[in-house]
Motif scaffolding. Structure first.
Motif, short mmCIF file in Angstrom:
data_model
loop_
_atom_site.label_atom_id
_atom_site.label_comp_id
_atom_site.label_asym_id
_atom_site.label_seq_id
_atom_site.Cartn_x
_atom_site.Cartn_y
_atom_site.Cartn_z
N GLU A 127 25.39 4.02 12.80
CA GLU A 127 25.83 4.49 14.12
C GLU A 127 26.61 5.79 14.00
OE1 GLU A 127 29.00 3.12 17.58
OE2 GLU A 127 28.40 1.67 16.06
N LEU A 128 27.54 5.85 13.05
CA LEU A 128 28.32 7.07 12.87
C LEU A 128 27.43 8.21 12.39
CD1 LEU A 128 30.96 8.56 13.02
CD2 LEU A 128 31.49 7.72 10.71
N ILE A 161 25.19 13.47 13.37
CA ILE A 161 24.00 14.34 13.36
C ILE A 161 23.80 14.95 14.74
CG2 ILE A 161 21.47 14.31 13.23
CD1 ILE A 161 21.81 12.30 10.88
N ALA A 162 24.09 14.18 15.79
CA ALA A 162 23.88 14.66 17.16
C ALA A 162 24.77 15.85 17.52
CB ALA A 162 24.10 13.53 18.16
N VAL A 163 25.91 16.02 16.85
CA VAL A 163 26.78 17.16 17.18
C VAL A 163 26.47 18.41 16.37
CG1 VAL A 163 28.67 15.64 17.92
CG2 VAL A 163 28.70 16.61 15.62
N VAL A 164 25.64 18.29 15.34
CA VAL A 164 25.40 19.43 14.45
C VAL A 164 24.69 20.58 15.17
CG1 VAL A 164 24.20 20.22 12.37
CG2 VAL A 164 25.51 18.08 12.33
N ALA A 165 23.54 20.32 15.75
CA ALA A 165 22.78 21.42 16.38
C ALA A 165 23.57 22.12 17.48
CB ALA A 165 21.43 20.91 16.89
N PRO A 166 24.18 21.39 18.43
CA PRO A 166 24.94 22.12 19.45
C PRO A 166 26.17 22.84 18.87
CG PRO A 166 25.11 19.75 19.81
CD PRO A 166 24.11 19.96 18.72
N SER A 167 26.77 22.29 17.83
CA SER A 167 27.93 22.95 17.22
C SER A 167 27.53 24.27 16.58
CB SER A 167 28.57 22.04 16.18
OG SER A 167 29.10 20.88 16.79
N ARG A 168 26.35 24.31 16.00
CA ARG A 168 25.87 25.55 15.39
C ARG A 168 25.65 26.65 16.42
NH1 ARG A 168 21.65 22.71 11.17
NH2 ARG A 168 23.22 22.24 9.57
N GLU A 214 30.09 29.49 20.07
CA GLU A 214 30.55 30.84 19.80
C GLU A 214 31.47 30.85 18.58
OE1 GLU A 214 33.13 34.39 21.90
OE2 GLU A 214 32.43 32.72 23.11
N GLY A 215 31.16 31.71 17.65
CA GLY A 215 32.00 31.86 16.46
C GLY A 215 31.62 30.96 15.30
N CYS A 216 30.62 30.11 15.48
CA CYS A 216 30.19 29.24 14.39
C CYS A 216 29.31 30.03 13.43
CB CYS A 216 29.42 28.03 14.91
SG CYS A 216 28.91 26.91 13.58
N LEU A 217 29.71 30.06 12.17
CA LEU A 217 28.94 30.75 11.14
C LEU A 217 28.24 29.77 10.20
CD1 LEU A 217 31.62 33.46 10.31
CD2 LEU A 217 29.64 33.66 11.84
N ARG A 218 28.80 28.58 10.08
CA ARG A 218 28.20 27.53 9.24
C ARG A 218 28.76 26.19 9.70
NH1 ARG A 218 29.68 26.66 2.89
NH2 ARG A 218 28.34 24.86 2.50
N TYR A 219 27.87 25.21 9.83
CA TYR A 219 28.30 23.87 10.26
C TYR A 219 27.35 22.88 9.61
CZ TYR A 219 30.41 20.53 13.52
OH TYR A 219 31.11 19.50 14.09
N GLU A 220 27.80 22.26 8.53
CA GLU A 220 26.93 21.39 7.76
C GLU A 220 27.55 20.01 7.61
OE1 GLU A 220 25.52 23.14 4.12
OE2 GLU A 220 25.59 25.14 4.99
N ARG A 226 33.50 16.52 23.01
CA ARG A 226 34.12 15.59 23.98
C ARG A 226 33.31 14.29 24.08
NH1 ARG A 226 35.30 19.84 28.79
NH2 ARG A 226 37.08 20.85 27.84
N HIS A 227 31.99 14.42 24.13
CA HIS A 227 31.13 13.24 24.21
C HIS A 227 31.31 12.37 22.96
CE1 HIS A 227 27.77 10.62 25.01
NE2 HIS A 227 27.32 10.88 23.78
#
Length: 99
Positions: free
Chosen positions: A19-20, A25-32, A35-41, A75-76
């Motif tokens: 579940e976690l 995984i669901a937050v990775v694509a929108p986080s990338r 604004e200002g995101c250069l890397r989010y893995e 937030r979600h």
């Protein structure tokens, strides 16, 4: 502005690893796209399926703060998503690249 690096380790509650994992995984694509995101893995610990680690690189500490406090996907996660599957945040490091 100066680059801002962060490492975060989350530990899933027993039996809620899948579940976690899905919620993170669901937050990775929108986080990338933030604004200002250069890397989010997102990584999973090979030795412990309950441990997940984010490595993030932001254009500034302010950009990371906006991501963490003002974006709908975070937030979600915190309100309706997978935050309830988190047993603990093992560490949050802010890092300076030295080489």
């Amino acid at each position: 502005m100066s680059d801002f690096f962060i490492g975060v380790s989350l530990y899933a509650k027993d039996g809620r690893e899948d579940e976690l994992r899905a919620s993170l995984i669901a937050v990775v694509a929108p986080s990338r796209q933030d604004e200002g995101c250069l890397r989010y893995e997102l990584f999973a610990d090979q030795a412990d399926p309950r441990r997940f680690i984010f490595l993030e690189h932001w254009a500034s500490a302010e950009a990371q703060h906006r991501h963490h406090t003002q974006t709908e996907h975070i937030r979600h996660f915190e309100k309706d998503g997978g935050a309830s599957a988190v047993e603990k945040y093992e560490y949050v490091y802010t890092l300076n690249r030295i080489a």
